[in-house]
Design a protein around this motif. Structure first.
Motif, short mmCIF file in Angstrom:
data_model
loop_
_atom_site.label_atom_id
_atom_site.label_comp_id
_atom_site.label_asym_id
_atom_site.label_seq_id
_atom_site.Cartn_x
_atom_site.Cartn_y
_atom_site.Cartn_z
N ASN A 200 0.69 -1.17 0.12
CA ASN A 200 0.02 0.00 0.03
C ASN A 200 1.00 1.18 0.04
O ASN A 200 0.46 2.15 -0.50
CB ASN A 200 -0.88 -0.01 1.06
N ASN A 201 2.12 1.09 0.48
CA ASN A 201 2.78 2.21 0.62
C ASN A 201 4.11 2.38 0.00
O ASN A 201 4.36 1.37 -0.79
CB ASN A 201 3.27 2.52 2.17
N LEU A 202 4.79 3.67 -0.06
CA LEU A 202 5.90 3.85 -1.14
C LEU A 202 7.04 3.18 -0.90
O LEU A 202 7.63 2.25 -1.78
CB LEU A 202 6.23 5.33 -0.92
N ILE A 232 5.19 15.46 -0.70
CA ILE A 232 6.43 15.67 0.48
C ILE A 232 5.75 15.17 1.66
O ILE A 232 4.41 15.15 1.99
CB ILE A 232 6.58 16.95 0.77
N ARG A 233 6.48 14.05 2.28
CA ARG A 233 5.83 13.35 3.48
C ARG A 233 6.87 13.43 4.40
O ARG A 233 7.98 13.63 4.25
CB ARG A 233 5.51 11.88 3.19
N ASP A 234 6.68 12.97 5.84
CA ASP A 234 7.38 12.98 6.97
C ASP A 234 7.82 11.54 7.30
O ASP A 234 6.84 10.85 7.82
CB ASP A 234 6.87 13.96 8.34
N GLY A 299 -6.77 11.63 -3.57
CA GLY A 299 -6.78 11.62 -2.25
C GLY A 299 -5.48 12.03 -1.71
O GLY A 299 -5.42 12.20 -0.41
N ASP A 300 -4.33 12.12 -2.59
CA ASP A 300 -3.12 12.26 -1.87
C ASP A 300 -2.81 13.99 -1.78
O ASP A 300 -3.24 14.80 -2.59
CB ASP A 300 -1.97 12.01 -3.00
N ALA A 301 -2.48 14.41 -0.54
CA ALA A 301 -2.05 15.74 -0.08
C ALA A 301 -0.83 16.10 -0.64
O ALA A 301 0.20 15.09 -0.67
CB ALA A 301 -2.08 15.91 1.39
N1 UFG Z 1 3.73 7.18 -3.78
C1 UFG Z 1 3.84 6.99 -5.23
N2 UFG Z 1 4.01 5.37 -5.59
C2 UFG Z 1 3.51 4.44 -5.02
C3 UFG Z 1 3.25 4.69 -3.98
C4 UFG Z 1 3.21 5.90 -3.11
O1 UFG Z 1 4.50 7.85 -5.78
O2 UFG Z 1 3.70 3.36 -5.64
C5 UFG Z 1 3.68 8.25 -3.21
C6 UFG Z 1 2.05 8.75 -2.97
O3 UFG Z 1 1.51 9.25 -3.94
C7 UFG Z 1 2.46 9.58 -1.78
C8 UFG Z 1 3.91 9.08 -1.23
O4 UFG Z 1 4.31 8.04 -2.00
O5 UFG Z 1 2.74 11.19 -2.17
C9 UFG Z 1 3.59 8.30 0.10
O6 UFG Z 1 2.45 7.43 0.07
P1 UFG Z 1 2.24 6.46 1.02
O7 UFG Z 1 1.08 5.41 0.31
O8 UFG Z 1 3.56 5.89 1.27
O9 UFG Z 1 1.70 7.15 2.30
P2 UFG Z 1 0.50 8.28 2.43
O10 UFG Z 1 1.11 9.24 2.86
O11 UFG Z 1 -0.50 8.06 1.64
O12 UFG Z 1 -0.32 7.56 3.67
C10 UFG Z 1 0.52 7.28 4.96
C11 UFG Z 1 -0.02 5.93 5.57
C12 UFG Z 1 -1.48 6.04 6.21
C13 UFG Z 1 -1.89 7.29 6.99
C14 UFG Z 1 -1.05 8.59 5.99
C15 UFG Z 1 -1.16 9.82 6.76
O13 UFG Z 1 0.18 4.94 4.84
O14 UFG Z 1 -1.74 5.01 6.91
O15 UFG Z 1 0.26 8.26 5.78
O16 UFG Z 1 -0.80 10.80 6.22
F1 UFG Z 1 -3.07 7.52 7.16
#
Ligand code: UFG
Length: 346
Positions: A200-202, A232-234, A299-301
């Motif tokens: 599910n995650n990057l 951008i994420r933390d 849905g991505d911020a």
């Molecule tokens: N991303 C990609 N390619 C991928 C997967 C992700 O470019 O194959 C990008 C996403 O668009 C995002 C970033 O990588 O910009 C991080 O994505 P993640 O899915 O790893 O994480 P999120 O920030 O979407 O979600 C995470 C947790 C959630 C939590 C959220 C809170 O997985 O459980 O942070 O902000 F709710």
């Protein structure tokens, strides 16, 4: 006297790292986990790292009877750390009821069992998702919640609300930890994230692409209003995150809380773009990633990172590991999963 902590979901990704830290800090640990997203071998790995053994109950925390039995058998419990929950954001949009049932009912069961057993401390696994797409950065604990975009996000907002109201009325103290983006693995490579099916995650996407399990990584959009156009994420190392739980237990059990309900952002406070993470992974691990730029993911911020000053000063916790540690430990774990390198023990 040794303090005894119940860890629900203690066999999972963040749970297992927290159990290791608790055992290493002299706590006795009881795990409740139904293994729906974890493997029983994790138990042995935690014991190898710590030379100690947690007590394990294979139970579903939705099952009130089973949970009551555990509380009775293990009394007195000094605190609960509650991880057991589903966490796939996209799935929660498709199957909201699965998330409302599985993420809310256990919290209700736990609080009721705690009241009966006179256990008055709980640490809750919350998430930065409670903020939604925030107006200002970095986000502080006082930043207002936006309407949740997924059922998963709703369950974290509801969970916090349930706990805040319960702590105001009952003899229960709560610390909610709002995790930003947990990545990495234990440096022993004995425990880490075990994503079932498509990740599910990057970070698991990156490591599985590097190992060849996934053909190509897609960067979801490079036209955001950020320096390099990607989100951008933390990112926070899971071992640092685990340590924040130990600090929270200490704070509760040593009666240091300033109010009966406290909340802390748990991140590094440093924003990292998708391309920066990819570049660090390639540089530090000397591997090339096959990636392409694709459309935005719904849905991505664009950007979210934490103000961690409250965690630093009040909780006395600070992230110690940087992006280099995160990408190296994630890669070591992925290679270990594929038996590409011999295990490194601590
Ligand atoms: N991303 C990609 N390619 C991928 C997967 C992700 O470019 O194959 C990008 C996403 O668009 C995002 C970033 O990588 O910009 C991080 O994505 P993640 O899915 O790893 O994480 P999120 O920030 O979407 O979600 C995470 C947790 C959630 C939590 C959220 C809170 O997985 O459980 O942070 O902000 F709710």
């Amino acid at each position: 006297m040794t303090k005894k902590i119940l860890v629900t979901g203690g066999m999972g990704y963040i749970g297992s790292h927290t159990v290791v830290e608790l055992l290493q800090h002299g706590y006795e640990v009881v795990i409740a986990d139904n293994l729906c997203n974890a493997n029983i071998s994790v138990l042995e790995c935690m014991s190898t790292i710590t030379q100690k053994r947690p007590t394990f109950y294979n139970i579903d925390v939705c099952d009130k009877e089973a949970l009551s039995y555990l509380f009775e058998k293990e009394k007195p419990l000094d605190a609960v750390i509650h991880f057991a929950a589903h966490k796939a954001v996209a799935e929660s949009v498709q199957k909201p009821l699965k998330y409302f049932y599985n993420n809310i009912l256990p919290l209700l069961n736990l609080l009721e069992c705690m009241l009966v057993a006179d256990c008055s401390n709980i640490v809750f696994s919350s998430s930065a998702t409670v903020y939604g797409d925030p107006d200002g950065l970095p986000v502080k604990e006082t930043t207002a919640f936006k309407k949740a975009l997924s059922a998963y996000g709703s369950t974290k907002q509801i969970g916090e609300d349930m706990l805040e109201k319960t702590s105001a009325a009952e003899n229960i103290k709560v610390i909610s930890l709002r995790y930003f983006n947990p990545v990495g693995a234990h440096e022993s490579a004995l425990i880490g994230e075990l994503p079932l099916g498509t990740p599910n995650n990057l970070m698991p996407y990156i490591t599985q692409t590097a190992i060849g399990k996934i053909k190509q990584l897609t960067v979801y959009g490079n036209d955001y209003d950020t320096a390099d156009g990607t989100c951008i994420r933390d990112y926070i190392h899971v071992v640092d995150l685990a340590k924040a739980h130990v600090k929270s237990c200490e704070r509760m059990l040593e009666d240091k809380m300033e109010s009966r309900y406290e909340v802390f952002n748990i991140g590094t406070g440093i924003g990292c773009s998708v391309l920066e993470l990819i570049n660090s992974f390639e540089t530090e691990n000397k591997v090339q990633l096959n990636y392409t730029i694709g459309p935005r993911r719904a849905g991505d911020a664009a950007a979210i990172y934490a103000d961690v000053s409250k965690a630093n000063t009040v909780l006395q916790w600070r992230a110690e590991k940087n992006i280099r540690d995160m990408v190296k430990d994630s890669w070591r774990w992925e290679m270990k999963l594929h038996n590409a390198i011999p295990q490194k023990t601590t």
